[in-house]
Write an enzyme that holds these catalytic residues in place. Structure first.
Site: not given
Length: 687
Positions: A378, A342
């Site tokens: 990401e 993330d």
């Protein structure tokens, strides 16, 4: 509890960090460069009664350590760090705060939002604080010969899901297992994954997390789990049994036995302690300046490149060590196959911005245990220079939001042109090939957990996030969706057919494109979140998949697409240059509906949405392929290139269900491709 036999700590060792049970006792080691003293606090089995406070007797570099003779696995403990309370200098020590070991393998208790836990309140928080439990060196789990699967990228189809939401309402899963690791490993859940043919589940965060105070006050929770407090502990609320660790391992073992990899979404960019007004749970109290990036103009404040209040400082050796130790734990002890990071640019942020050759990437590259695991970024955060798509090291996969936005725009009537579509369909060479990276390193998707579901993308143009308690201000406002003529659910048959056709076209675009495809759980069966495009705090029927309303035909269609991909690999395993091969045939040739090559002006004509791809080296197919795309509303007749024995139709997304999909059948030129659909053809084998 195995009580210590002696009341004094011996010096012990500064490694490994955390609590290590061994013959004769337990070794404790915790880093803090700025603490003046460190106390080990021992508790009863329930973690409610503090029994002893013992100063750690030794310090080596920045590591405080001690060995407790007679102690054993099962011991519950925490720390108290003595040092200056000087927020302006970046230090927030408070020895009245009981602190969780960052290396805790098992966490005792659940965080409670009481005033005792907030900020620098002088009252003791021991009753409500999280503690750690010492684990045995070997708990004897029987892996039954399980190993990581190492599925090649060419065969990888990612399926992003939430452990709880996937089975919470599944009637085929035993009631006591719904919404748990055991539920995901159940026969019914595995049968669906096998029916689809996906190769990997990409799990939303399963590290233990807490809910933000704001959400709790509103009666909500952090359902997605992007608020980690325990980087080694599986989230216990996803377990059907008290032993979450064993249940998680059993899940991995079952999925591996079925040929399905397990990839974890991990959150190493920030911690659950949020900003300067947040709780002191662990890192902040142990060594605030050693864990977080602090602002230069005021070290009382935190850099917020994550949008979550704080940013972990990967430049600090112990932060890097925590990340690496956690990754190694989940691979070595839990047998996972990879990670999706993330806000991954945070992990590459050095002193001067993002650095693909930074310490984190170098540490991963040389680690023998982590070789071969799938690493997915990401590739953006909200800090300066935070958008880094295409800039990660070779071998990393990256979520490709340019693929997402281009395909949405092209199919759903927003500004786009055929050049953008072709570039994304053929592997986004502008992002990856220029640095010598493989096309599979781009993760292609049109929907993820973050945003509208596929059904809602075609049902709502305006988000409906009122249930989140932020006056519908949260979530993306620019979704590139289309309601197909009517906002919200409708009984209008024409609108329903339009939505269904576009859903099939978008799924086909993802699964037939060059790159690594990812679909979000539920999109293959028509899952809706009632227009909520940011349901991170909705642990209820908004996010739980409604299996009773599943579109069986769409499931079968998705499975057919994945089967075609695996059989044909339509856009192949290597780059398509567009130049002729040794036999004079181009790898990939694009043409308009008239059968002629597209000129420069035609590539950039925003009003034209029909094109074809002649695939001369079609991966695993035995003959050339044609992919005909018509994103216009009206039908289009395509002039087909000549083939010695003609063409056969393999797929037509205008068909309503797998049952009506024809067996390979002759396709005559010109071939009518219906509006908002695509057709896949294969050259007929020569007699």
């Amino acid at each position: 509890m195995a009580a210590p036999t002696e009341g004094r700590l011996q010096p012990g060792r500064p490694w490994p960090l955390g609590a290590t049970a061994e013959a004769g006792g337990v070794n404790f080691a915790v880093p803090s460069a700025h603490a003046e003293a460190m106390l080990l606090c021992l508790f009863d089995d329930a973690g409610q009664v503090e029994l002893q406070r013992l100063p750690l007797p030794a310090r080596t570099g920045d590591v405080w350590h001690g060995f407790l003779p007679g102690a054993a696995a099962g011991l519950v403990y925490g720390y108290r760090a003595h040092g200056p309370w000087q927020p302006a200098a970046g230090q927030r020590f408070n020895d009245l705060k009981l602190l969780l070991d960052p290396w805790a393998r098992e966490i005792v208790g659940r965080h409670q939002w009481r005033q005792e836990n907030v900020g620098a309140d002088p009252r003791d928080n021991a009753t409500f604080a999280l503690k750690a439990r010492v684990l045995p060196a070997d708990d004897g789990f029987d892996w039954q010969g399980d190993r990581r699967l190492h599925t090649p990228l060419a065969d990888t189809v990612l399926y992003e899901l939430h452990v709880k939401g996937f089975t919470r309402q599944h009637p085929g899963v035993p009631a006591e297992q719904r919404g748990t690791y055991a539920g995901l490993a159940s026969d019914a859940a595995v049968a669906h994954l096998k029916r689809l043919g996906v190769s990997a589940v990409s799990l939303l965060p399963v590290h233990q997390h807490i809910d933000e105070e704001r959400l709790v006050a509103m009666g909500l929770s952090n359902y997605w789990g992007y608020n980690t407090i325990g980087f080694f502990a599986p989230e216990p609320s996803y377990a059907a049994t008290p032993d979450a660790r064993t249940e998680f391992r059993q899940m991995v073992r079952r999925l591996h036995a079925e040929g399905i990899e397990v990839i974890l979404d991990v959150v190493f960019n920030h911690s659950a302690e949020t900003d300067e007004h947040g709780p002191t749970i662990s890192f902040r109290g142990l060594d605030n300046a050693g864990w977080y990036r602090l602002r230069h103009e005021s070290r009382a404040l935190y850099e917020n490149d994550t949008g979550c209040g704080n940013t972990l400082d990967i430049r600090q050796p112990r932060v890097l060590q925590l990340v690496m130790d956690s990754l190694r734990w989940w691979v070595g002890e839990m047998h996972v196959d990879g990670f999706r990071f993330d806000l991954a640019p945070v992990l590459g942020r050095g002193n001067h911005g993002f650095d693909r050759d930074g310490a984190f990437f170098m540490a991963l590259r040389q680690d023998p245990l982590l070789q071969g695991v799938k690493l997915i970024a990401e590739p953006w955060d909200i800090g300066p220079g935070g958008y880094q798509l295409g800039q990660f090291p070779a071998g990393w996969l990256e979520w490709n939001d340019k693929f997402r936005d281009t395909m949405r725009a092209f199919w759903l009537g927003h500004p786009a042109h055929r050049g953008d579509f072709a570039r994304r369909l053929a592997g986004s060479a502008d992002l990856f090939h220029q640095r010598g990276r493989a096309p599979g390193e781009g993760v292609n998707y049109v929907v993820s957990h973050d945003g509208f579901t596929l059904r809602d993308l075609l049902t709502y143009e305006q988000r409906r996030n009122q249930a989140n308690g932020e006056d519908n201000r949260d979530g993306h406002g620019h979704n590139l969706g289309w309601n197909c003529g009517q906002e919200g659910e409708t009984d209008d048959a024409a609108v329903q057919e339009r939505r269904a056709r576009l859903a099939r076209a978008l799924l086909a675009t993802v699964l037939l494109a060059q790159g690594t495809p990812m679909i979000a759980a539920g999109d293959e069966l028509g899952h809706t979140q009632d227009g909520n495009n940011n349901p991170y705090c909705q642990d209820n029927a908004i996010t739980w998949i409604d299996w009773a309303a599943a579109d069986e035909a769409l499931i079968d269609f998705t499975a057919r697409l994945i089967g075609l991909r695996r059989t044909l690999l339509p856009l192949g395993e290597r780059w398509y240059s567009g130049f002729p091969d040794a036999e004079g045939q181009p790898d990939l040739a694009w043409f308009g509906a008239d059968g002629r090559p597209l000129g420069a002006a035609q590539w950039h004509d925003g009003d034209a949405r029909a094109l074809g791809a002649w695939i001369g080296q079609p991966g695993r197919a035995q003959a050339p392929l044609l992919l005909l795309v018509n994103a216009d509303a009206d039908d289009t007749a395509f002039v087909l290139p000549e083939a010695p024995a003609g063409w056969q139709r393999l797929l037509d997304t205008a068909e309503t269900a797998t049952g009506t999909q024809p067996a390979p059948a002759p396709a005559a030129s010109p071939l009518r491709v219906r509006g908002r659909s695509l057709v896949l053809l294969a050259a007929t084998p020569a007699p």
